[in-house]
Each structure stands twice: as C-alpha cells, then as structure tokens.
Scaffold this active site. Structure first.
Site, PDB file in Angstrom:
ATOM      1  N   ARG A 101       0.921  -0.969  -0.012  1.00 28.73           N
ATOM      2  CA  ARG A 101       0.098  -0.036   0.103  1.00 28.73           C
ATOM      3  C   ARG A 101       0.949   1.009  -0.068  1.00 28.73           C
ATOM      4  O   ARG A 101       1.766   1.483   0.944  1.00 28.73           O
ATOM      5  CB  ARG A 101      -1.034  -0.088   1.233  1.00 28.73           C
ATOM      6  CG  ARG A 101      -1.711   1.450   1.572  1.00 28.73           C
ATOM      7  CD  ARG A 101      -2.519   1.318   2.423  1.00 28.73           C
ATOM      8  NE  ARG A 101      -3.787   0.753   2.056  1.00 28.73           N
ATOM      9  CZ  ARG A 101      -5.175   0.746   2.618  1.00 28.73           C
ATOM     10  NH1 ARG A 101      -5.222   1.564   3.595  1.00 28.73           N
ATOM     11  NH2 ARG A 101      -6.159  -0.016   2.080  1.00 28.73           N
ATOM     12  N   HIS A 128      -7.559   0.755  -6.166  1.00 26.30           N
ATOM     13  CA  HIS A 128      -7.749  -0.087  -4.923  1.00 26.30           C
ATOM     14  C   HIS A 128      -8.562  -1.299  -5.455  1.00 26.30           C
ATOM     15  O   HIS A 128      -9.625  -1.634  -5.147  1.00 26.30           O
ATOM     16  CB  HIS A 128      -8.343   0.811  -3.823  1.00 26.30           C
ATOM     17  CG  HIS A 128      -8.364   0.228  -2.700  1.00 26.30           C
ATOM     18  ND1 HIS A 128      -7.921  -0.915  -2.064  1.00 26.30           N
ATOM     19  CD2 HIS A 128      -9.198   0.384  -1.293  1.00 26.30           C
ATOM     20  CE1 HIS A 128      -7.954  -1.158  -0.788  1.00 26.30           C
ATOM     21  NE2 HIS A 128      -8.792  -0.316  -0.295  1.00 26.30           N
ATOM     22  N   GLN A 131     -10.279  -4.027  -2.827  1.00 28.07           N
ATOM     23  CA  GLN A 131     -11.737  -3.544  -2.458  1.00 28.07           C
ATOM     24  C   GLN A 131     -12.481  -3.842  -3.406  1.00 28.07           C
ATOM     25  O   GLN A 131     -13.749  -3.933  -2.960  1.00 28.07           O
ATOM     26  CB  GLN A 131     -11.536  -1.851  -1.998  1.00 28.07           C
ATOM     27  CG  GLN A 131     -12.755  -1.305  -1.583  1.00 28.07           C
ATOM     28  CD  GLN A 131     -12.854  -1.723  -0.187  1.00 28.07           C
ATOM     29  OE1 GLN A 131     -12.191  -1.763   0.666  1.00 28.07           O
ATOM     30  NE2 GLN A 131     -14.128  -2.504   0.117  1.00 28.07           N
ATOM     31  N   ASP A 219     -17.166   7.243  -1.277  1.00 22.52           N
ATOM     32  CA  ASP A 219     -15.843   7.240  -0.539  1.00 22.52           C
ATOM     33  C   ASP A 219     -15.662   8.437   0.136  1.00 22.52           C
ATOM     34  O   ASP A 219     -16.317   9.358  -0.176  1.00 22.52           O
ATOM     35  CB  ASP A 219     -14.982   6.555  -1.514  1.00 22.52           C
ATOM     36  CG  ASP A 219     -13.445   6.335  -0.687  1.00 22.52           C
ATOM     37  OD1 ASP A 219     -13.439   6.141   0.487  1.00 22.52           O
ATOM     38  OD2 ASP A 219     -12.479   6.535  -1.562  1.00 22.52           O
ATOM     39  N   CYS A 259     -16.308   1.676   1.205  1.00 30.36           N
ATOM     40  CA  CYS A 259     -15.016   0.811   1.555  1.00 30.36           C
ATOM     41  C   CYS A 259     -14.651   1.090   2.903  1.00 30.36           C
ATOM     42  O   CYS A 259     -13.854   0.277   3.412  1.00 30.36           O
ATOM     43  CB  CYS A 259     -13.854   1.087   0.508  1.00 30.36           C
ATOM     44  SG  CYS A 259     -13.206   2.677   0.506  1.00 30.36           S
ATOM     45  N   ARG A 287     -13.524  -8.513   2.011  1.00 27.76           N
ATOM     46  CA  ARG A 287     -12.146  -8.412   1.921  1.00 27.76           C
ATOM     47  C   ARG A 287     -11.240  -9.596   2.009  1.00 27.76           C
ATOM     48  O   ARG A 287     -10.367  -9.999   1.486  1.00 27.76           O
ATOM     49  CB  ARG A 287     -11.369  -7.157   2.629  1.00 27.76           C
ATOM     50  CG  ARG A 287     -12.010  -5.827   2.442  1.00 27.76           C
ATOM     51  CD  ARG A 287     -11.391  -5.337   1.111  1.00 27.76           C
ATOM     52  NE  ARG A 287     -10.089  -5.073   0.839  1.00 27.76           N
ATOM     53  CZ  ARG A 287      -9.248  -4.186   1.579  1.00 27.76           C
ATOM     54  NH1 ARG A 287      -9.868  -2.995   1.855  1.00 27.76           N
ATOM     55  NH2 ARG A 287      -8.072  -4.377   1.168  1.00 27.76           N
TER      56      ARG A 287
END
Ligand code: CP
Ligand code: NVA
Length: 300
Positions: A101, A128, A131, A219, A259, A287
């Site tokens: 990440r 991402h 996700q 988000d 998310c 996830r």
C-alpha cells in the site's frame, strides 16, 4: 512478465475475475478444505495507514496455512530510500508474495517488474483493486453472479475508488454512473477506456446518477495523503452526500456500499450507512475472502 501480479483489475479478463469471485464465495461458504498456502509467507508493506487491509491479509494468510509480515515503511530501509528494485529482488529471496500500500502507482508497477514473486496492490493513489473484488463479491451475494448491466452509482471524489469502479465496469459491463463535482474527475485514461467498454455516465447531478441504481456507493472526500485539501473540498462536496433521499432514487432493492473508513455527515449520512440498505460490514468481511482467493490463485 511471467509472474502473475494483482495490480489492476484491467489486467484480468472477466472470466478470470469471475473465477476469483467464485473461489471467494467457496472460501466464505466453507467449501475449500485444507491449508493451500502452508509454509508460505506474504510481506505486507505499508506507506499508509490501514485497518481492514492489514488485518484481512494477515488473517487470510493464517487461515490458508501461511504467515504474513507487517512492514511499516518508516521502520524499513524502503522509507530511507533503498531502491525499489533492490527491495523487490531481496524480498523475492525470502517470501512468496508481496502486498503493498503506497502513494504512487508507478512504484507498485516497478516493484512488480523486479519481483519474481506475485505483487498485490493494497491501494495506491490511483487504484484499490482488492477493495473492488470485495465490493463485487458483496453485489453478487445480493443480486446473483451476473453483473452485466448492473446499475451502480458512485457519488463523490474521482479518486482511487472511482477509478477502480471504472475498471470493474469495463471488465463486467456494469452501467456505471459517476456523480463527481467539476475539477475532481477520475483519471482521464481510465475513464476513456471504461467508456469504450461499457455504459459510463459522468454527471454533476447525484440524483441523476442514483436514478434506478441497484448499488449506491461513495468514499471519503479526503483520501490519505490529501489531508491539506480537506477544508476546500468539504463545501464543494456537500451536495454529493449519500442521503436517504439519494437512496430513495435508487431501485427498491438498492444497497449502499462504502469501502470504509467513513465520515458520517460528510460523504454519507448516519441514517444511510447505519440503515437497512447498508451492506458495509459484509463488504468489509469480503475483503478477507476475496483476497484469500487472489492469494490462492497467485501464490498457490
Ligand atoms: N477499505 C480499506 O482499504 O480500509 P483500510 O484503509 O482500513 O485498510
Ligand atoms: N480513497 C481512500 C480509500 C481508503 C480505503 C483513500 O485512498 O484514502
């Protein structure tokens, strides 16, 4: 590049992605026996904070019979500027996979280029993808495995999640509606590619985007690393909050996804995120299953 990585949904065909999602479903429903990643190790490199990504990858490796190492950039030589290529080659001698990440997507691509083991993108400023696999698993659980034509509305910032929804839309033929304020549009190349592949609408009107949508998602308005933009953005983004009125524009069976982490009263009202249409906890749980499927396919 013979090693298979998971950097970007658009690197995979719809069939491959459906395969990951089917395996994720089998893992979740207890249909996969044994410990297919016994004695395997995953290095998890973090340049940014995380709760879900760290825990789901680490627990996922344990459940598959392997082990995960948490590596914070600040306490490793990467944070002191050791070349990415050296890190990639050295880690390839120790472990069986790398999850990273970080900020710049190009660094993840470079890491993958120099690694002889699979590299998994655990979020960059651009994308991402893990996700999105969890999000799509959640959508399949609600509406069945056929995703073609599924109307999805994304309200808010044209960030890594918006870009990832565009890639998912292109792969699965989603009917994706983006309501994003002017000046905050998603990556132009990703937008153009998705528009060629499927129905994508970019509007400034949240109600237009939500009309008839079965999935309504958003988000944070302020992504990690962009904290100094927070004050400027809050006023501009307020009309893009997912409220009950927005949810009511969607189909009768519409679900809400996020998310996480979420900011109640900013991108979503508390009433929606904590209400009956919200699937955020299934989404967070997925996830684990989606990433176990990806790790099994890449590292098994
Ligand atoms: N959704 C997500 O990636 O959460 P974390 O930042 O907690 O990992
Ligand atoms: N867009 C957010 C997602 C967090 C999981 C960020 O990059 O901070």
């Amino acid at each position: 590049m013979s090693t298979r990585h998971f950097l970007d949904i658009s690197d995979y065909s719809r069939e491959d992605l459906q395969g990951f999602l089917s395996l994720a479903h089998q893992l979740k429903s207890g249909q996969v026996a044994g410990t297919p990643l016994e004695r395997k190790s995953l290095a998890m490199i973090f340049y940014k904070s995380s709760t879900r990504t760290r825990v789901s990858f680490e627990v996922g490796m344990t459940q598959l019979g392997g082990h995960a190492l948490f590596i914070a950039s600040q306490t490793s030589q990467m944070g002191r500027g050791e070349p990415i290529s050296d890190t990639a080659k050295v880690l390839s001698r120790y472990v069986d996979g790398i999850m990273i990440r970080t900020f710049d997507h190009a660094e993840v691509v470079e890491l993958a280029e120099h690694s002889s083991i699979p590299v998994i993108n655990g979020l960059t400023d651009l994308l991402h993808p893990c996700q999105l696999m969890a999000d799509l698993q959640t959508v399949r659980e609600e509406f069945g495995p056929e995703l073609e034509g599924m109307a999805v509305a994304y309200l808010g910032d044209g960030n890594n999640m918006a870009n990832s929804w565009l890639n998912a839309a292109a792969a699965f033929g989603l009917d994706l509606r983006l309501a994003i304020p002017e000046g905050f549009d998603p990556d132009p190349a990703i937008l153009a590619r998705a528009k060629e592949a499927t129905t994508v609408t970019l509007t400034r009107d949240p109600m237009e985007a939500a009309a008839g949508a079965r999935v309504i998602t958003t988000d944070t308005w302020v992504s990690m690393g962009q904290e100094e933009e927070a004050q400027e953005k809050i006023g501009i983004f307020q009309p893009y909050q997912v409220t009950q009125a927005v949810m009511d524009q969607g189909s009768e069976d519409a679900i809400f996804l996020h998310c996480l982490p979420a900011y109640r009263g900013k991108e979503v009202s508390a009433e929606v995120i904590d209400g009956p249409q919200s699937r955020i906890l299934d989404e967070a749980e997925n996830r684990l299953h989606a990433q176990k499927a990806i790790m099994m396919e890449l590292m098994g």
